[in-house]
Design an enzyme around this catalytic site. Structure first.
Site, short mmCIF file in Angstrom:
data_model
loop_
_atom_site.label_atom_id
_atom_site.label_comp_id
_atom_site.label_asym_id
_atom_site.label_seq_id
_atom_site.Cartn_x
_atom_site.Cartn_y
_atom_site.Cartn_z
N GLU A 286 -12.05 107.26 36.51
CA GLU A 286 -11.88 107.61 37.91
C GLU A 286 -10.47 108.08 38.18
O GLU A 286 -9.53 107.62 37.54
CB GLU A 286 -12.14 106.38 38.79
CG GLU A 286 -13.59 105.94 38.69
CD GLU A 286 -13.91 104.78 39.62
OE1 GLU A 286 -15.10 104.53 39.80
OE2 GLU A 286 -13.00 104.14 40.15
N CYS B 162 -3.72 110.04 41.46
CA CYS B 162 -3.58 108.80 40.70
C CYS B 162 -4.54 108.90 39.52
O CYS B 162 -5.75 108.97 39.71
CB CYS B 162 -3.94 107.65 41.65
SG CYS B 162 -4.03 106.05 40.87
N CYS C 95 -9.56 98.68 30.81
CA CYS C 95 -8.22 98.18 30.49
C CYS C 95 -8.35 96.85 29.77
O CYS C 95 -9.20 96.04 30.12
CB CYS C 95 -7.41 97.99 31.78
SG CYS C 95 -5.71 97.47 31.45
N CYS D 214 -5.65 91.53 33.87
CA CYS D 214 -5.01 90.86 35.00
C CYS D 214 -6.10 90.28 35.91
O CYS D 214 -7.11 90.93 36.16
CB CYS D 214 -4.13 91.83 35.77
SG CYS D 214 -2.89 92.58 34.71
N CYS E 258 -7.43 92.17 39.16
CA CYS E 258 -7.71 93.61 39.07
C CYS E 258 -9.13 93.87 38.57
O CYS E 258 -9.52 93.35 37.53
CB CYS E 258 -6.69 94.25 38.13
SG CYS E 258 -7.01 95.99 37.79
N CYS F 242 -5.77 100.39 44.97
CA CYS F 242 -5.19 99.76 43.77
C CYS F 242 -6.04 98.60 43.29
O CYS F 242 -6.41 97.73 44.07
CB CYS F 242 -3.81 99.18 44.09
SG CYS F 242 -2.61 100.38 44.54
#
Ligand code: SAH
Ligand code: SF4
Length: 362
Positions: free
Chosen positions: A93, A106, A113, A117, A120, A354
Protein backbone atom coordinates in the site's frame (compact mmCIF):
# COMPACT_ATOMS: atom_id res chain seq x y z
CA UNK A 1 8.08 -15.21 -14.63
CA UNK A 2 8.63 -13.32 -17.84
CA UNK A 3 11.84 -14.65 -19.48
CA UNK A 4 12.47 -11.30 -21.14
CA UNK A 5 14.58 -8.58 -19.56
CA UNK A 6 12.71 -6.18 -17.27
CA UNK A 7 14.09 -2.77 -18.23
CA UNK A 8 13.08 -1.37 -14.85
CA UNK A 9 15.32 -3.88 -13.09
CA UNK A 10 18.37 -2.15 -14.58
CA UNK A 11 20.49 0.41 -12.78
CA UNK A 12 21.67 3.50 -14.64
CA UNK A 13 24.97 1.83 -15.62
CA UNK A 14 23.15 -1.32 -16.74
CA UNK A 15 20.75 0.63 -18.97
CA UNK A 16 23.70 2.25 -20.74
CA UNK A 17 25.45 -1.11 -21.08
CA UNK A 18 22.29 -2.72 -22.44
CA UNK A 19 21.77 0.02 -25.01
CA UNK A 20 25.41 -0.25 -26.06
CA UNK A 21 25.21 -4.03 -26.29
CA UNK A 22 22.30 -3.93 -28.70
CA UNK A 23 24.17 -1.44 -30.86
CA UNK A 24 22.20 1.72 -30.15
CA UNK A 25 23.66 5.18 -29.53
CA UNK A 26 23.94 6.44 -25.94
CA UNK A 27 21.15 9.00 -26.23
CA UNK A 28 18.69 6.12 -26.58
CA UNK A 29 19.49 5.19 -22.98
CA UNK A 30 18.62 8.70 -21.82
CA UNK A 31 15.38 8.56 -23.78
CA UNK A 32 14.50 5.20 -22.32
CA UNK A 33 15.10 6.43 -18.77
CA UNK A 34 13.06 9.54 -19.35
CA UNK A 35 10.14 7.60 -20.83
CA UNK A 36 10.07 5.02 -18.05
CA UNK A 37 10.55 7.31 -15.06
CA UNK A 38 9.24 10.73 -16.09
CA UNK A 39 6.70 9.95 -18.77
CA UNK A 40 5.44 6.77 -17.10
CA UNK A 41 5.66 4.52 -20.18
CA UNK A 42 4.13 1.25 -19.03
CA UNK A 43 5.11 -0.64 -22.16
CA UNK A 44 7.77 -0.35 -24.84
CA UNK A 45 5.14 0.53 -27.43
CA UNK A 46 4.29 3.68 -25.49
CA UNK A 47 7.74 5.10 -26.29
CA UNK A 48 6.69 6.98 -29.40
CA UNK A 49 10.10 8.58 -29.75
CA UNK A 50 11.36 5.13 -30.79
CA UNK A 51 10.68 3.98 -34.35
CA UNK A 52 8.28 1.12 -34.93
CA UNK A 53 11.19 -1.16 -35.82
CA UNK A 54 13.12 -0.26 -32.71
CA UNK A 55 10.10 -0.88 -30.52
CA UNK A 56 9.48 -4.19 -32.16
CA UNK A 57 13.11 -5.25 -31.71
CA UNK A 58 13.06 -4.22 -28.08
CA UNK A 59 9.76 -6.01 -27.52
CA UNK A 60 11.45 -9.21 -28.66
CA UNK A 61 13.92 -9.14 -25.79
CA UNK A 62 12.65 -6.83 -23.07
CA UNK A 63 9.62 -5.45 -21.25
CA UNK A 64 8.69 -2.75 -18.74
CA UNK A 65 7.20 -3.98 -15.47
CA UNK A 66 4.41 -2.13 -13.66
CA UNK A 67 2.53 -2.34 -10.41
CA UNK A 68 -1.10 -3.28 -10.76
CA UNK A 69 -3.59 -1.03 -9.04
CA UNK A 70 -5.99 -3.23 -7.13
CA UNK A 71 -7.93 -0.78 -5.05
CA UNK A 72 -8.13 2.85 -4.22
CA UNK A 73 -9.79 4.45 -1.23
CA UNK A 74 -10.32 8.14 -0.73
CA UNK A 75 -10.54 9.62 2.75
CA UNK A 76 -12.80 12.49 3.71
CA UNK A 77 -9.65 14.55 4.38
CA UNK A 78 -8.36 14.13 0.81
CA UNK A 79 -5.83 11.41 1.65
CA UNK A 80 -5.88 8.41 -0.65
CA UNK A 81 -4.79 4.86 -0.02
CA UNK A 82 -3.69 2.86 -3.04
CA UNK A 83 -3.33 -0.88 -2.96
CA UNK A 84 -1.00 -2.39 -5.57
CA UNK A 85 -0.21 -5.97 -6.41
CA UNK A 86 3.30 -7.17 -7.24
CA UNK A 87 4.30 -9.71 -9.90
CA UNK A 88 4.12 -12.56 -7.37
CA UNK A 89 0.70 -11.59 -6.04
CA UNK A 90 1.90 -9.94 -2.83
CA UNK A 91 0.25 -6.62 -2.17
CA UNK A 92 1.55 -3.30 -0.87
CA UNK A 93 0.00 0.00 0.00
CA UNK A 94 0.96 3.58 -0.39
CA UNK A 95 -0.74 6.73 0.78
CA UNK A 96 -1.06 9.97 -1.16
CA UNK A 97 -1.31 13.03 1.04
CA UNK A 98 -2.23 16.21 -0.85
CA UNK A 99 -1.54 19.61 0.63
CA UNK A 100 -1.91 23.08 -0.74
CA UNK A 101 1.53 23.25 -2.23
CA UNK A 102 2.73 19.68 -2.38
CA UNK A 103 1.86 16.04 -2.90
CA UNK A 104 3.49 13.70 -0.44
CA UNK A 105 3.59 10.00 -1.19
CA UNK A 106 4.12 7.63 1.71
CA UNK A 107 5.67 4.52 0.17
CA UNK A 108 6.33 0.95 1.27
CA UNK A 109 9.75 -0.68 1.33
CA UNK A 110 8.56 -4.19 2.20
CA UNK A 111 5.38 -6.22 1.90
CA UNK A 112 4.64 -6.50 5.62
CA UNK A 113 7.25 -5.97 8.32
CA UNK A 114 9.32 -8.25 10.52
CA UNK A 115 9.97 -5.80 13.35
CA UNK A 116 6.71 -6.50 15.15
CA UNK A 117 6.05 -3.26 17.01
CA UNK A 118 3.13 -3.89 19.32
CA UNK A 119 1.03 -0.90 18.32
CA UNK A 120 1.44 -1.23 14.54
CA UNK A 121 -0.95 -3.14 12.31
CA UNK A 122 1.67 -3.65 9.59
CA UNK A 123 3.86 -5.34 12.18
CA UNK A 124 1.10 -7.73 13.19
CA UNK A 125 1.08 -9.77 10.01
CA UNK A 126 4.83 -10.26 9.72
CA UNK A 127 7.02 -9.93 6.65
CA UNK A 128 5.98 -11.38 3.29
CA UNK A 129 9.11 -10.11 1.52
CA UNK A 130 11.30 -7.12 0.83
CA UNK A 131 10.61 -5.06 -2.28
CA UNK A 132 13.01 -4.83 -5.20
CA UNK A 133 14.29 -1.33 -5.85
CA UNK A 134 12.10 -0.98 -8.94
CA UNK A 135 9.01 -2.00 -6.95
CA UNK A 136 9.76 0.79 -4.49
CA UNK A 137 10.19 3.35 -7.27
CA UNK A 138 7.22 2.01 -9.24
CA UNK A 139 4.87 3.23 -6.52
CA UNK A 140 5.85 6.78 -7.39
CA UNK A 141 5.63 6.20 -11.14
CA UNK A 142 2.20 4.56 -10.84
CA UNK A 143 0.78 7.32 -8.66
CA UNK A 144 2.30 10.08 -10.80
CA UNK A 145 0.67 8.48 -13.81
CA UNK A 146 -2.72 8.44 -12.09
CA UNK A 147 -2.42 12.06 -10.94
CA UNK A 148 -1.40 13.16 -14.39
CA UNK A 149 -4.24 11.35 -16.13
CA UNK A 150 -6.78 12.74 -13.71
CA UNK A 151 -5.59 16.30 -13.75
CA UNK A 152 -5.67 16.17 -17.53
CA UNK A 153 -9.20 14.77 -17.34
CA UNK A 154 -10.09 17.35 -14.71
CA UNK A 155 -11.15 14.61 -12.34
CA UNK A 156 -10.29 14.41 -8.67
CA UNK A 157 -7.17 16.44 -8.06
CA UNK A 158 -8.55 19.88 -9.01
CA UNK A 159 -10.66 20.03 -5.85
CA UNK A 160 -7.47 19.56 -3.89
CA UNK A 161 -5.52 21.96 -6.00
CA UNK A 162 -8.13 24.69 -5.92
CA UNK A 163 -7.17 25.73 -2.41
CA UNK A 164 -3.53 26.09 -3.45
CA UNK A 165 -1.74 29.11 -4.69
CA UNK A 166 -2.81 28.86 -8.27
CA UNK A 167 -2.49 25.10 -8.18
CA UNK A 168 0.53 22.87 -8.31
CA UNK A 169 2.90 23.61 -11.19
CA UNK A 170 2.75 20.31 -13.00
CA UNK A 171 0.85 18.07 -10.63
CA UNK A 172 3.19 15.39 -9.55
CA UNK A 173 4.54 13.95 -6.36
CA UNK A 174 6.86 16.42 -4.70
CA UNK A 175 7.76 14.69 -1.42
CA UNK A 176 8.51 11.11 -0.51
CA UNK A 177 8.35 9.52 2.92
CA UNK A 178 9.37 5.93 3.55
CA UNK A 179 6.66 5.49 6.17
CA UNK A 180 4.42 2.95 4.51
CA UNK A 181 4.72 -0.77 5.06
CA UNK A 182 8.03 -2.19 6.15
CA UNK A 183 11.30 -1.19 7.74
CA UNK A 184 13.37 0.53 5.02
CA UNK A 185 16.71 -0.14 6.68
CA UNK A 186 16.00 -3.89 6.76
CA UNK A 187 15.90 -3.70 2.96
CA UNK A 188 18.94 -1.49 2.81
CA UNK A 189 20.48 -2.13 -0.62
CA UNK A 190 17.19 -1.92 -2.49
CA UNK A 191 16.20 1.22 -0.62
CA UNK A 192 19.54 2.87 -1.40
CA UNK A 193 19.23 2.00 -5.10
CA UNK A 194 15.62 3.25 -5.05
CA UNK A 195 16.74 6.52 -3.45
CA UNK A 196 19.21 7.12 -6.28
CA UNK A 197 16.59 6.40 -8.90
CA UNK A 198 14.08 8.70 -7.22
CA UNK A 199 16.66 11.49 -7.16
CA UNK A 200 18.27 10.94 -10.57
CA UNK A 201 15.50 9.52 -12.75
CA UNK A 202 12.31 10.95 -11.27
CA UNK A 203 13.97 14.19 -10.21
CA UNK A 204 12.78 14.59 -6.63
CA UNK A 205 15.36 16.42 -4.55
CA UNK A 206 17.10 14.73 -1.61
CA UNK A 207 15.74 17.39 0.71
CA UNK A 208 12.23 16.23 -0.09
CA UNK A 209 12.85 12.59 0.80
CA UNK A 210 12.56 11.14 4.31
CA UNK A 211 13.49 7.64 5.40
CA UNK A 212 11.84 6.52 8.62
CA UNK A 213 13.34 3.77 10.77
CA UNK A 214 12.49 1.89 13.91
CA UNK A 215 16.19 2.19 14.77
CA UNK A 216 18.42 -0.25 12.89
CA UNK A 217 21.56 1.37 14.28
CA UNK A 218 24.33 -0.01 12.00
CA UNK A 219 22.33 0.90 8.91
CA UNK A 220 21.57 4.37 10.25
CA UNK A 221 25.32 4.91 10.36
CA UNK A 222 25.75 3.54 6.85
CA UNK A 223 22.88 5.40 5.16
CA UNK A 224 24.56 8.82 4.92
CA UNK A 225 27.58 7.19 3.28
CA UNK A 226 25.50 5.42 0.64
CA UNK A 227 22.83 8.09 0.11
CA UNK A 228 23.89 11.45 1.58
CA UNK A 229 21.52 14.22 2.69
CA UNK A 230 18.37 12.17 2.97
CA UNK A 231 16.13 13.28 5.85
CA UNK A 232 16.00 10.82 8.70
CA UNK A 233 12.98 10.08 10.89
CA UNK A 234 13.27 7.76 13.86
CA UNK A 235 10.30 6.03 15.46
CA UNK A 236 11.25 6.49 19.09
CA UNK A 237 7.98 5.98 20.96
CA UNK A 238 9.54 5.67 24.42
CA UNK A 239 12.20 7.40 26.48
CA UNK A 240 13.46 4.40 28.45
CA UNK A 241 14.58 0.92 27.49
CA UNK A 242 11.99 -0.90 29.55
CA UNK A 243 9.03 0.78 27.85
CA UNK A 244 10.67 0.68 24.44
CA UNK A 245 11.51 -3.03 24.77
CA UNK A 246 7.87 -3.64 25.43
CA UNK A 247 6.62 -1.61 22.49
CA UNK A 248 9.37 -2.28 19.95
CA UNK A 249 11.24 -5.57 20.28
CA UNK A 250 14.04 -4.20 18.06
CA UNK A 251 15.10 -2.16 21.10
CA UNK A 252 16.45 -5.33 22.69
CA UNK A 253 18.97 -5.46 19.86
CA UNK A 254 19.70 -1.74 19.57
CA UNK A 255 19.03 -0.04 22.88
CA UNK A 256 18.03 3.58 23.24
CA UNK A 257 21.55 4.77 24.13
CA UNK A 258 23.04 3.38 20.91
CA UNK A 259 20.08 4.72 18.93
CA UNK A 260 20.52 8.25 20.25
CA UNK A 261 24.26 8.06 19.73
CA UNK A 262 23.67 7.09 16.07
CA UNK A 263 21.28 10.04 15.73
CA UNK A 264 23.95 12.39 17.05
CA UNK A 265 26.34 11.09 14.41
CA UNK A 266 23.89 11.48 11.53
CA UNK A 267 25.26 14.29 9.32
CA UNK A 268 22.71 17.05 8.83
CA UNK A 269 22.66 19.76 6.20
CA UNK A 270 22.24 23.24 7.65
CA UNK A 271 18.69 23.96 8.71
CA UNK A 272 17.86 20.26 8.90
CA UNK A 273 16.87 18.22 11.93
CA UNK A 274 16.23 14.61 12.72
CA UNK A 275 12.55 13.91 13.21
CA UNK A 276 11.49 11.69 16.10
CA UNK A 277 8.09 10.06 15.85
CA UNK A 278 6.52 9.44 19.22
CA UNK A 279 3.25 7.51 19.11
CA UNK A 280 1.40 8.38 22.30
CA UNK A 281 -0.32 5.46 23.98
CA UNK A 282 -2.68 5.82 26.90
CA UNK A 283 -1.04 4.90 30.21
CA UNK A 284 2.09 3.48 28.52
CA UNK A 285 4.37 6.33 27.43
CA UNK A 286 2.31 9.49 27.93
CA UNK A 287 3.00 10.62 31.51
CA UNK A 288 4.74 13.86 32.54
CA UNK A 289 7.60 11.66 33.79
CA UNK A 290 7.94 10.18 30.29
CA UNK A 291 8.05 13.68 28.86
CA UNK A 292 10.78 14.75 31.30
CA UNK A 293 12.79 11.62 30.52
CA UNK A 294 12.44 12.43 26.85
CA UNK A 295 13.77 15.96 27.29
CA UNK A 296 16.86 14.53 29.04
CA UNK A 297 17.35 11.87 26.42
CA UNK A 298 17.21 14.35 23.54
CA UNK A 299 19.52 16.91 25.07
CA UNK A 300 22.07 17.85 22.45
CA UNK A 301 20.27 16.12 19.57
CA UNK A 302 19.36 18.47 16.74
CA UNK A 303 15.79 17.33 16.33
CA UNK A 304 12.07 17.89 16.25
CA UNK A 305 9.43 15.62 17.67
CA UNK A 306 6.12 14.59 16.17
CA UNK A 307 3.69 13.49 18.84
CA UNK A 308 1.22 11.12 17.19
CA UNK A 309 -1.78 10.15 19.28
CA UNK A 310 -2.19 6.41 18.68
CA UNK A 311 -4.41 5.35 15.82
CA UNK A 312 -6.27 2.45 17.36
CA UNK A 313 -7.00 -0.72 15.41
CA UNK A 314 -8.76 -3.95 16.12
CA UNK A 315 -5.65 -6.00 16.84
CA UNK A 316 -4.33 -4.18 19.84
CA UNK A 317 -5.77 -3.08 23.18
CA UNK A 318 -3.74 0.09 23.24
CA UNK A 319 -5.75 3.29 23.44
CA UNK A 320 -5.07 6.86 22.50
CA UNK A 321 -4.55 9.23 25.44
CA UNK A 322 -6.98 12.01 26.27
CA UNK A 323 -6.14 15.22 24.43
CA UNK A 324 -5.32 17.00 27.67
CA UNK A 325 -2.49 14.59 28.38
CA UNK A 326 -1.06 15.00 24.90
CA UNK A 327 -1.07 18.78 25.34
CA UNK A 328 0.61 18.52 28.76
CA UNK A 329 3.26 16.27 27.28
CA UNK A 330 3.88 18.70 24.47
CA UNK A 331 4.15 21.61 26.90
CA UNK A 332 6.91 19.91 28.89
CA UNK A 333 8.93 19.46 25.70
CA UNK A 334 8.30 23.00 24.50
CA UNK A 335 9.36 24.39 27.88
CA UNK A 336 12.74 22.76 27.33
CA UNK A 337 12.94 24.30 23.87
CA UNK A 338 12.36 21.04 22.08
CA UNK A 339 10.28 21.48 18.95
CA UNK A 340 7.24 19.30 19.40
CA UNK A 341 4.25 19.14 17.10
CA UNK A 342 1.09 17.16 17.65
CA UNK A 343 0.38 15.29 14.44
CA UNK A 344 -2.98 13.80 13.78
CA UNK A 345 -2.25 11.33 11.05
CA UNK A 346 -4.55 11.65 8.12
CA UNK A 347 -6.67 9.06 6.38
CA UNK A 348 -7.92 7.34 9.53
CA UNK A 349 -11.36 6.63 8.08
CA UNK A 350 -9.79 4.44 5.38
CA UNK A 351 -7.11 2.86 7.61
CA UNK A 352 -4.44 4.80 5.75
CA UNK A 353 -3.03 6.48 8.83
CA UNK A 354 0.34 5.69 10.41
CA UNK A 355 0.52 2.12 11.58
CA UNK A 356 -2.77 1.15 9.99
CA UNK A 357 -1.46 -0.28 6.75
CA UNK A 358 -1.93 -3.90 6.08
CA UNK A 359 -2.53 -4.76 2.49
CA UNK A 360 -5.70 -6.60 1.80
CA UNK A 361 -7.01 -6.07 5.30
CA UNK A 362 -9.70 -3.52 5.95
N1 SAH B 1 9.26 0.94 9.84
C1 SAH B 1 9.53 2.32 9.77
C2 SAH B 1 8.73 2.98 8.70
C3 SAH B 1 7.23 2.83 8.87
S1 SAH B 1 6.69 4.30 9.54
C4 SAH B 1 9.30 2.96 11.12
O1 SAH B 1 8.72 2.32 11.99
O2 SAH B 1 9.75 4.09 11.30
C5 SAH B 1 5.34 3.89 10.44
C6 SAH B 1 5.15 5.00 11.47
O3 SAH B 1 3.85 4.86 12.01
C7 SAH B 1 6.13 4.90 12.62
O4 SAH B 1 6.59 6.19 12.98
C8 SAH B 1 5.30 4.33 13.75
O5 SAH B 1 5.80 4.72 15.01
C9 SAH B 1 3.94 4.87 13.42
N2 SAH B 1 2.85 4.03 13.88
C10 SAH B 1 2.80 2.68 13.86
N3 SAH B 1 1.62 2.24 14.38
C11 SAH B 1 0.93 3.35 14.72
C12 SAH B 1 -0.36 3.55 15.28
N4 SAH B 1 -1.15 2.52 15.60
N5 SAH B 1 -0.75 4.81 15.49
C13 SAH B 1 0.03 5.87 15.16
N6 SAH B 1 1.24 5.74 14.60
C14 SAH B 1 1.69 4.49 14.39
FE1 SF4 C 1 7.47 -2.23 11.16
FE2 SF4 C 1 7.62 0.44 11.47
FE3 SF4 C 1 5.33 -0.89 11.99
FE4 SF4 C 1 7.41 -1.17 13.62
S1 SF4 C 1 6.26 0.72 13.22
S2 SF4 C 1 6.13 -2.84 12.83
S3 SF4 C 1 9.10 -1.11 12.17
S4 SF4 C 1 6.32 -0.68 10.00
Amino acid sequence: MNPKLNLKSLSKEDIFLFIEKIGLPRYRAEQLLSWMYKRHASEIDAITEFSKDLRSNLNGIAFISNLKLVERLQSSDGTEKLLFSLEDGNTIECVLIPDEDRFTLCISSQAGCAIGCQFCLTGKSGLARSLKSYEIVDQIIAVNKIIKAETTDNKHIPTLVKGGKGGLPDKKITNIVFMGMGEPLMNFDNVVEALWRIIQFIGISKRKITVSTAGIVPKMLLLPLKAPDINLAVSLNAADNETRNRLMPINKRYAIESLISACKKYPLQSGRRITFEYVMIDGINDSPDDAHRLTKLLKGVHCKINLIPLNPHSESDFKRPPEKRVLEFQKILLNKNIRALIRESRGQDILAACGQLRAGNR
